[in-house]
Every structure is written in structure tokens, then in C-alpha cells.
Motif scaffolding. Structure first.
Motif, mmCIF file in Angstrom:
data_model
loop_
_atom_site.group_PDB
_atom_site.id
_atom_site.type_symbol
_atom_site.label_atom_id
_atom_site.label_comp_id
_atom_site.label_asym_id
_atom_site.label_seq_id
_atom_site.Cartn_x
_atom_site.Cartn_y
_atom_site.Cartn_z
ATOM 1 N N ILE A 78 54.231 37.462 43.786
ATOM 2 C CA ILE A 78 53.655 38.762 44.294
ATOM 3 C C ILE A 78 53.630 39.000 45.598
ATOM 4 O O ILE A 78 53.254 38.003 46.363
ATOM 5 N N ASP A 98 57.459 39.878 40.866
ATOM 6 C CA ASP A 98 57.071 40.545 39.757
ATOM 7 C C ASP A 98 56.064 41.602 39.947
ATOM 8 O O ASP A 98 55.777 42.499 39.081
ATOM 9 N N ASP A 99 55.731 41.595 41.167
ATOM 10 C CA ASP A 99 54.663 42.735 41.581
ATOM 11 C C ASP A 99 54.543 42.685 43.180
ATOM 12 O O ASP A 99 55.208 41.948 43.820
ATOM 13 N N ARG A 113 45.686 40.932 39.300
ATOM 14 C CA ARG A 113 47.161 41.039 39.227
ATOM 15 C C ARG A 113 47.791 39.632 39.124
ATOM 16 O O ARG A 113 48.593 39.284 38.151
ATOM 17 N N LEU A 117 49.510 38.502 35.576
ATOM 18 C CA LEU A 117 50.830 37.803 35.507
ATOM 19 C C LEU A 117 50.654 36.491 34.893
ATOM 20 O O LEU A 117 51.713 35.986 34.231
#
Length: 227
Positions: A78, A98-99, A113, A117
Motif C-alpha cells: 500500500i 495493490d493500493d 484498506r 487487502l
């Protein structure tokens, strides 16, 4: 699931704030202040989540992403950065992140988040999750209680799964909403909306298990636990 998170962030004040918050949320946060230190820590062991700043003293954090994914592709990355340009987001995601979370951010959103994940990555390796006499098959999204299939709505399923994965942790209404309803925030400020769905799930679990697993923590939210 492993509860350790690697945070690569050179702002010591933010680093401490995030680390303290993650600790209170049940995680152990290992901190690095630059790319070199972060790579050394990551090279020694597996971390399920890496929180990665981009503007680091010894380079661009984007350069860490291929390194991380080449060693442990299962690690969720992230990006946490003040850089909010579209190209930065696209570059980060294309490299394997991924983010992407833009500073300043709410810690509750970061927590949401992270858990989203973790849940996604965990489900790629595990299809059955159990809690007492409840068994969730995550591949076909079915639930058995005492070996018998019980029908749950999509939202009831999502809520139950999130509760079980966060057993014994207090979950705020905001975090529950973010995980189950995502960005559809039209109902976010409506406590009755959340309560209605929680109450339906609570009654259904009570009917089929005889237990009230969902406890109200007044002033904070809800906790899923055994008596």
C-alpha cells in the motif's frame, strides 16, 4: 494470518502515529526510514503488508515495489504518499502496488484498506474459515452452521466474514461500512442503516447457533466474541 506490517516512512512523527495506531488495532509495526533499511528488513522475513512512502531520503519508493514483489509476490503493498498525481498512482499500480492512499489520510481508512487487502490475499490461499460451529466457504460464498447450509444475504455474508476475521477486536461503524459497502457513502452517516444490518445478522446467528456473538461496545462499535 501474520499480524506484522512493515512501514517504510521517513517522517518520524507520522511513523510513530501510524505504528501506535496499528498496535492498538492488533498489528505489530516494524519501521524503516529509507529504502536501504526497508529492503534489509524485508529481505530477512515475510511481511503480509508493506506500507510504502514514495519520497524517501535515498530515492523513490517506487523502486522498492519490484524488489518486494520479486521476493514475496504475496505481500500486499500500500503506497502512502503526498503525491496525488494520476501518473504516480498509475506508475505505482503498474509496478505491482495493490493500493494507493494519499496523505493526509484517516487512520481508520488505512486500517480498512489493510484488512481488505489481508482478507483478499488470505482468501487466495484459504477457502474455508471456521469459527466455533460456523464454517464459511469463501470460494462459493456459502455458510454452514453445525454442518447444515444456512442462507445469508450478500451483506450478511460480508459482515459475518469481516467479524470472524477480526474476532475480539472492536470494529467501528465506519470500518464496517467501508468494508461492506465500500464507496457507496450515501448511508455512512445513518446509524440506523448499519444497526439494521447488524441486528439482522445477530438474530440469524442467534437462531441457528443459540449464541449472541456480536456484542455492542457502546460509544465505539461492535465486537465479535465468545461469551
Amino acid at each position: 494470518m501474520d499480524k506484522e506490517i512493515l512501514l517504510i516512512e521517513d517522517d518520524l512523527s507520522l511513523q510513530k502515529t501510524v505504528a501506535d495506531f496499528l498496535k492498538s488495532s492488533g498489528f505489530k509495526c516494524i519501521c524503516a526510514t529509507n529504502i536501504k533499511e526497508g529492503k534489509q528488513l524485508f529481505d530477512k522475513k515475510f511481511y503480509p503488508i508493506v506500507l510504502l512512502d514514495l519520497g524517501l531520503p535515498d530515492g523513490d519508493g517506487l523502486d522498492c515495489i519490484p524488489f518486494i514483489k520479486s521476493i514475496w509476490n504475496e505481500t500486499g503493498v500500500i503506497i502512502i504518499s503526498a503525491r496525488d498525481k494520476l501518473e504516480d498512482r498509475v506508475d505505482g499500480l503498474n509496478l505491482g502496488a495493490d493500493d494507493y492512499l494519499v496523505k493526509p489520510f484517516h487512520l481508520s481508512e488505512l486500517n480498512a484498506r489493510i484488512n481488505a487487502l489481508l482478507r483478499r490475499n488470505f482468501h487466495t490461499h484459504t477457502s474455508i474459515i471456521k469459527f466455533e460451529n460456523i464454517e464459511i466457504e469463501t470460494q462459493d460464498r456459502t455458510i454452514k452452521i453445525d454442518g447444515e447450509h444456512v442462507d445469508f444475504s450478500k451483506k450478511e455474508y460480508d459482515l459475518l466474514l469481516y467479524f470472524i476475521e477480526n474476532e475480539n477486536r472492536v470494529l467501528t461503524k465506519e470500518s464496517l461500512f467501508e468494508h461492506v459497502w465500500g464507496e457507496n457513502s450515501v448511508f455512512m452517516d445513518n446509524s440506523d442503516f448499519i444497526y439494521t444490518h447488524i441486528n439482522r445478522l445477530r438474530k440469524k446467528l442467534k437462531k441457528h447457533t443459540g449464541e449472541n456473538y456480536i456484542k455492542t461496545v457502546h460509544g465505539f462499535g461492535y465486537k465479535f466474541e465468545i461469551h
